[in-house]
Enzyme design. Structure first.
Site, PDB file in Angstrom:
ATOM      1  N   CYS A 184     -25.398   3.018 -12.584  1.00  0.00           N
ATOM      2  CA  CYS A 184     -24.170   4.332 -12.281  1.00  0.00           C
ATOM      3  C   CYS A 184     -25.403   5.348 -12.988  1.00  0.00           C
ATOM      4  O   CYS A 184     -26.087   5.502 -14.248  1.00  0.00           O
ATOM      5  CB  CYS A 184     -23.148   3.667 -13.554  1.00  0.00           C
ATOM      6  SG  CYS A 184     -22.356   5.125 -12.814  1.00  0.00           S
ATOM      7  N   CYS A 203     -18.064   1.037 -19.617  1.00  0.00           N
ATOM      8  CA  CYS A 203     -19.862   0.658 -19.081  1.00  0.00           C
ATOM      9  C   CYS A 203     -20.183  -0.314 -19.736  1.00  0.00           C
ATOM     10  O   CYS A 203     -20.679  -0.727 -18.870  1.00  0.00           O
ATOM     11  CB  CYS A 203     -20.030   1.984 -19.663  1.00  0.00           C
ATOM     12  SG  CYS A 203     -19.286   3.868 -18.742  1.00  0.00           S
ATOM     13  N   CYS A 221     -19.572  -2.832 -17.229  1.00  0.00           N
ATOM     14  CA  CYS A 221     -19.672  -2.527 -15.950  1.00  0.00           C
ATOM     15  C   CYS A 221     -20.880  -3.939 -14.782  1.00  0.00           C
ATOM     16  O   CYS A 221     -21.811  -3.297 -15.165  1.00  0.00           O
ATOM     17  CB  CYS A 221     -19.555  -1.459 -15.787  1.00  0.00           C
ATOM     18  SG  CYS A 221     -19.184  -1.355 -14.253  1.00  0.00           S
ATOM     19  N   GLU A 254       0.689  -1.198   0.340  1.00  0.00           N
ATOM     20  CA  GLU A 254       0.229   0.253  -0.123  1.00  0.00           C
ATOM     21  C   GLU A 254       0.927   1.091  -0.330  1.00  0.00           C
ATOM     22  O   GLU A 254       0.782   2.218  -0.780  1.00  0.00           O
ATOM     23  CB  GLU A 254      -0.433   0.094   1.206  1.00  0.00           C
ATOM     24  CG  GLU A 254      -1.889  -1.361   0.844  1.00  0.00           C
ATOM     25  CD  GLU A 254      -2.929  -0.494   0.336  1.00  0.00           C
ATOM     26  OE1 GLU A 254      -2.572   0.065  -0.802  1.00  0.00           O
ATOM     27  OE2 GLU A 254      -3.570  -1.774  -0.235  1.00  0.00           O
ATOM     28  N   CYS A 305     -13.912   0.901 -14.296  1.00  0.00           N
ATOM     29  CA  CYS A 305     -14.386   2.769 -14.415  1.00  0.00           C
ATOM     30  C   CYS A 305     -12.969   3.018 -15.088  1.00  0.00           C
ATOM     31  O   CYS A 305     -12.628   3.788 -13.610  1.00  0.00           O
ATOM     32  CB  CYS A 305     -14.786   3.104 -13.165  1.00  0.00           C
ATOM     33  SG  CYS A 305     -15.650   3.847 -13.423  1.00  0.00           S
ATOM     34  N   TYR A 355      -5.781   7.368   4.012  1.00  0.00           N
ATOM     35  CA  TYR A 355      -6.134   6.250   2.870  1.00  0.00           C
ATOM     36  C   TYR A 355      -5.200   4.774   3.566  1.00  0.00           C
ATOM     37  O   TYR A 355      -5.849   3.273   3.692  1.00  0.00           O
ATOM     38  CB  TYR A 355      -5.842   6.359   1.405  1.00  0.00           C
ATOM     39  CG  TYR A 355      -5.807   4.978   0.743  1.00  0.00           C
ATOM     40  CD1 TYR A 355      -6.440   4.299   0.004  1.00  0.00           C
ATOM     41  CD2 TYR A 355      -4.599   4.433   0.985  1.00  0.00           C
ATOM     42  CE1 TYR A 355      -6.642   3.446  -0.646  1.00  0.00           C
ATOM     43  CE2 TYR A 355      -4.352   2.972  -0.354  1.00  0.00           C
ATOM     44  CZ  TYR A 355      -5.240   2.357  -0.728  1.00  0.00           C
ATOM     45  OH  TYR A 355      -5.478   1.479  -1.273  1.00  0.00           O
ATOM     46  N   ASP A 374      -9.419   5.795  -2.473  1.00  0.00           N
ATOM     47  CA  ASP A 374      -8.331   6.381  -3.261  1.00  0.00           C
ATOM     48  C   ASP A 374      -8.955   7.051  -4.713  1.00  0.00           C
ATOM     49  O   ASP A 374     -10.248   7.376  -4.888  1.00  0.00           O
ATOM     50  CB  ASP A 374      -7.401   5.109  -3.747  1.00  0.00           C
ATOM     51  CG  ASP A 374      -7.762   3.891  -4.477  1.00  0.00           C
ATOM     52  OD1 ASP A 374      -9.155   4.323  -4.387  1.00  0.00           O
ATOM     53  OD2 ASP A 374      -7.655   3.774  -5.059  1.00  0.00           O
TER      54      ASP A 374
END
Length: 354
Positions: free
Chosen positions: A219, A210, A213, A50, A203, A133, A151
């Site tokens: 959405c 899309c 997705c 991370e 995305c 985060y 994030d």
DNA sequence: GAGTCGTGGAC
DNA sequence: TGTCCAAGACT
């Protein structure tokens, strides 16, 4: 159990099902299948990955992650490392304060937490180099606690899912609230990775896919046709150009003159060539008087907030000549260009190509 | 809160 | 070529 109040459409269940089938294999990741079998991630590896992934792509991190975990398999091993070895291993990855804080954090965890990373968001947040985060990422991914990661991916996904027009970074609190409402108490670690994977693959910023997705039906940006233009961001300032000189002094036996840069500021703690200030019109500042020869070419490099053009000058390093305490005379056998931050390596490459 | 802090890939 | 962007933190 699912939070029907905050997630009436069952969006978290839906994306978890997608993740079960599409999770990318990553060196630090426990697959959803293995997680379901009860296999837990190593918090050390989650923390290390991370920190490396802060503002950095997965592709750039992979090799560094392998080298770090091979050389320092545990947080205690890392805590016992020499500062210069860690900085050298981090060289090229950028944002070098991360490496300094990485080592600080490893030593705190080793000395004050017996080598075991804390589990809660608040306790993680106190550690060096761990912000909102990363604290949420470790708590959720490593310990499977229901914290909300926010994030760049999650910001983008939420801005589109709820068709939020307000520009970042001002809209961040609103996006955080929306993201928190969807965070499930069941499989929060997989859920966090699922939303980030969705943002990283489907995305995406420029041309979101899309059509495939898992959240295309709910959405709002897709319905409104605004997905591609979200999230909006406040415009950035243009980057000025600065100039500077670096001085490469090499002895006849191959020794180089280098310096350890001060811990604070740009390239802090890294090795580099002695040089001038970086400004609009820098004054020459050789480490010692000599007949410095201009290599001719230029090193061009762009940092986060300015462009840099470096002039490279060379001369022979006198025998037994370390001008000041900060300067280091490095033997040819000990000199590895890979220990240098990229801009300094570019100057070496220019010399090497002559 | 706005500046600082790296680098390489995509377009 | 330039611009944007990437699993942000710190001051």
């Amino acid at each position: 159990m699912r939070d029907l109040k905050d997630d009436p459409l069952g969006l978290s269940d839906h994306i978890l099902t997608w993740y079960d089938n599409h999770a990318r294999a990553l060196p630090w990741r426990i697959s959803p299948k293995d997680r379901a079998l009860g296999i837990q991630p190593d918090p050390y590896r989650i923390w290390l990955s991370e920190v490396m992934l802060q503002q950095t792509t997965v592709a750039a991190v992979k090799d560094y992650f392998h080298r770090f975990t091979q050389r320092w398999p545990t947080v205690q091993k890392l805590a016992a490392a020499e500062d210069g070895d860690v900085m050298g291993e981090w060289a090229g990855l950028g944002y070098y304060a991360r490496a300094r804080n990485l080592l600080k954090c490893a030593r705190v965890v080793t000395d004050e937490y017996a080598g075991v990373f804390p589990t809660t968001h608040d306790s993680l947040l106190k550690l060096p180099g761990i912000g909102p985060y990363t604290a949420a990422a470790i708590s959720s991914i490593a310990y499977d606690l229901p914290e909300t990661v926010l994030d760049g991916n999650v910001e983008r996904v939420m801005a589109r899912l709820y068709n939020i027009d307000a520009p970042l970074p001002g809209s961040k609190p609103q996006l955080k609230t929306l993201a928190a409402a969807l965070t499930p108490n069941r499989r929060p670690g997989d859920y966090a990775q699922a939303v980030m994977d969705l943002g990283a693959t489907i995305c995406s910023p420029k041309s979101p896919a899309c059509g495939i997705c898992p959240w295309r039906d709910p959405c709002l940006a897709r319905t409104a046709g605004t997905a591609q233009s979200l999230p909006q961001k406040t415009p950035k300032k243009p980057k000025p150009t600065r100039r500077g000189h670096v001085y490469l002094a090499r002895a006849s036996n191959g020794d180089w003159l280098l310096e350890r840069r001060p811990d604070k500021g740009l390239l802090g703690g890294m090795l580099g060539w002695p040089g001038s200030e970086w400004s609009e019109d820098p004054a020459p500042n050789p480490p010692f008087a000599s007949d410095w020869r201009d290599l001719g070419g230029e090193v061009r490099h762009t940092f986060t907030h300015f462009h840099l053009i470096l002039q490279v000058l060379v001369t022979e390093l006198p025998t037994q000549y370390p001008p000041t305490e900060r300067h280091l005379r490095v033997a040819a056998d000990d000199f590895r260009p890979s220990d240098l931050p990229t801009v300094m390596r570019k100057a070496f490459d220019l010399w090497h190509s002559q």
